[in-house]
Design a protein around this motif. Structure first.
Motif, PDB file in Angstrom:
ATOM      1  N   GLU A  80       1.174  -1.040  -0.238  1.00 29.29           N
ATOM      2  CA  GLU A  80       0.202  -0.212   0.039  1.00 29.29           C
ATOM      3  C   GLU A  80       1.561   1.182   0.023  1.00 29.29           C
ATOM      4  O   GLU A  80       1.724   1.399   0.492  1.00 29.29           O
ATOM      5  CB  GLU A  80      -0.891  -0.213   1.113  1.00 29.29           C
ATOM      6  N   ASP A  81       0.520   1.984  -0.848  1.00 28.96           N
ATOM      7  CA  ASP A  81       1.506   3.291  -0.904  1.00 28.96           C
ATOM      8  C   ASP A  81       0.949   4.053  -0.481  1.00 28.96           C
ATOM      9  O   ASP A  81      -0.635   4.664  -1.002  1.00 28.96           O
ATOM     10  CB  ASP A  81       1.526   3.639  -2.535  1.00 28.96           C
ATOM     11  N   LEU A  82       0.707   4.825   0.274  1.00 35.60           N
ATOM     12  CA  LEU A  82      -0.002   5.540   1.066  1.00 35.60           C
ATOM     13  C   LEU A  82       0.422   7.259   0.538  1.00 35.60           C
ATOM     14  O   LEU A  82       1.496   7.265   1.414  1.00 35.60           O
ATOM     15  CB  LEU A  82      -0.547   5.627   2.649  1.00 35.60           C
ATOM     16  N   PRO A  83      -0.396   8.261   0.906  1.00 38.64           N
ATOM     17  CA  PRO A  83       0.067   9.557   0.407  1.00 38.64           C
ATOM     18  C   PRO A  83       0.508   9.702   1.846  1.00 38.64           C
ATOM     19  O   PRO A  83       0.354   9.540   2.852  1.00 38.64           O
ATOM     20  CB  PRO A  83      -0.813  10.172  -0.909  1.00 38.64           C
ATOM     21  N   ASP A  84       1.595  10.879   1.799  1.00 41.23           N
ATOM     22  CA  ASP A  84       2.175  11.645   2.696  1.00 41.23           C
ATOM     23  C   ASP A  84       1.116  12.469   3.382  1.00 41.23           C
ATOM     24  O   ASP A  84       0.311  13.074   2.693  1.00 41.23           O
ATOM     25  CB  ASP A  84       3.463  12.707   2.794  1.00 41.23           C
ATOM     26  N   ARG A  85       1.256  12.930   4.409  1.00 34.91           N
ATOM     27  CA  ARG A  85      -0.320  13.437   5.449  1.00 34.91           C
ATOM     28  C   ARG A  85       0.774  15.024   5.002  1.00 34.91           C
ATOM     29  O   ARG A  85       1.995  15.567   5.149  1.00 34.91           O
ATOM     30  CB  ARG A  85       0.673  13.535   6.892  1.00 34.91           C
ATOM     31  N   PRO A  86      -0.197  15.849   4.643  1.00 35.93           N
ATOM     32  CA  PRO A  86       0.277  17.625   4.690  1.00 35.93           C
ATOM     33  C   PRO A  86       0.806  17.585   5.737  1.00 35.93           C
ATOM     34  O   PRO A  86       1.081  18.068   6.880  1.00 35.93           O
ATOM     35  CB  PRO A  86      -0.914  18.089   3.878  1.00 35.93           C
ATOM     36  N   LEU A  87       2.315  18.569   5.204  1.00 30.56           N
ATOM     37  CA  LEU A  87       3.306  19.599   6.391  1.00 30.56           C
ATOM     38  C   LEU A  87       2.799  20.435   6.255  1.00 30.56           C
ATOM     39  O   LEU A  87       2.290  21.097   5.072  1.00 30.56           O
ATOM     40  CB  LEU A  87       4.436  19.423   6.116  1.00 30.56           C
ATOM     41  N   SER A  88       2.419  21.571   7.138  1.00 29.28           N
ATOM     42  CA  SER A  88       1.807  22.746   7.208  1.00 29.28           C
ATOM     43  C   SER A  88       3.221  23.477   6.537  1.00 29.28           C
ATOM     44  O   SER A  88       4.424  23.623   6.795  1.00 29.28           O
ATOM     45  CB  SER A  88       1.607  23.018   8.879  1.00 29.28           C
ATOM     46  N   PRO A  89       2.755  24.750   6.054  1.00 31.65           N
ATOM     47  CA  PRO A  89       3.513  26.122   5.282  1.00 31.65           C
ATOM     48  C   PRO A  89       4.766  26.673   6.774  1.00 31.65           C
ATOM     49  O   PRO A  89       5.482  27.529   6.328  1.00 31.65           O
ATOM     50  CB  PRO A  89       2.600  26.696   4.083  1.00 31.65           C
ATOM     51  N   HIS A  90       3.956  26.719   7.419  1.00 34.78           N
ATOM     52  CA  HIS A  90       4.404  27.683   8.743  1.00 34.78           C
ATOM     53  C   HIS A  90       5.327  27.076   9.286  1.00 34.78           C
ATOM     54  O   HIS A  90       5.326  25.620   9.721  1.00 34.78           O
ATOM     55  CB  HIS A  90       2.923  27.916   9.669  1.00 34.78           C
ATOM     56  N   ARG A  91       6.078  28.535  10.304  1.00 35.58           N
ATOM     57  CA  ARG A  91       7.216  27.235  11.115  1.00 35.58           C
ATOM     58  C   ARG A  91       6.692  26.319  12.408  1.00 35.58           C
ATOM     59  O   ARG A  91       5.450  27.040  12.197  1.00 35.58           O
ATOM     60  CB  ARG A  91       7.443  28.799  12.192  1.00 35.58           C
ATOM     61  N   ASN A  92       7.251  25.306  12.544  1.00 36.55           N
ATOM     62  CA  ASN A  92       7.106  24.419  13.070  1.00 36.55           C
ATOM     63  C   ASN A  92       7.127  25.243  14.807  1.00 36.55           C
ATOM     64  O   ASN A  92       8.047  23.878  15.604  1.00 36.55           O
ATOM     65  CB  ASN A  92       7.553  22.878  13.169  1.00 36.55           C
ATOM     66  N   LEU A  93       6.786  25.785  15.253  1.00 33.15           N
ATOM     67  CA  LEU A  93       6.813  26.208  16.501  1.00 33.15           C
ATOM     68  C   LEU A  93       5.861  25.322  17.813  1.00 33.15           C
ATOM     69  O   LEU A  93       4.953  24.909  17.395  1.00 33.15           O
ATOM     70  CB  LEU A  93       6.426  27.671  17.179  1.00 33.15           C
TER      71      LEU A  93
END
Length: 155
Positions: free
Chosen positions: A16-29
């Motif tokens: 199963e090739d699952l798509p990656d979870r989206p990463l936020s474009p904001h700083r990861n504070l």
């Protein structure tokens, strides 16, 4: 169907090739607690991956691997914001108590996106309400849930 549109497998195990979870474009504070939550999630997922691998559960393996990729990326990009002891203005990590015009009081804490849980008053710092609170002081007015509110406390 043309063989050009089929996917060849190396073996008899379906993958199963699952798509990656989206990463936020904001700083990861993140708060120190938020960093611990990331570490806990990774520990839990490593155990889940080991269990799924032992059971030969390809779907569970794919889920654990996808979520591990997400949390590893979030861990790598995490910017820990130490506790800010100056409570003169609302900043990341602060807890804010507001009094609504109807007399109701609400408490919010501005946290990282992965820590957020609005039902518990944990607002991601990028949320519109969190942005409206940022930089304000005790006594300042702000709109909360389409109501006028006043900041009563910052801690």
């Amino acid at each position: 169907m043309s063989s050009a549109f089929t996917k060849e497998q190396d073996d008899d195990n379906p993958r199963e090739d699952l798509p990656d979870r989206p990463l936020s474009p904001h700083r990861n504070l993140v708060t120190p607690e938020g960093l611990q939550q990331i570490d806990d999630a990774m520990t839990h997922l490593l155990a889940a991956l080991e269990k799924a691998t032992a059971a030969g559960d390809n779907h569970a393996i794919a889920l654990a691997q996808r979520d591990l990729r997400y949390w590893r990326a979030r861990r790598a990009s995490a910017e820990i914001v130490p506790r800010i002891t100056d409570h003169s203005h609302v900043r990341f990590g602060h807890r804010v108590v507001v009094a609504l015009a109807n007399g109701e009081r609400r408490t919010f804490r501005l946290v990282g996106e992965d820590e957020a849980d609005p039902a518990k008053g944990l607002l991601p710092y990028v949320a519109p309400l969190a942005q409206a609170l940022m930089g304000k002081s005790v006594g300042d007015a702000v709109e909360v849930s389409h109501q006028s509110a006043e900041i009563e406390e910052i801690s």
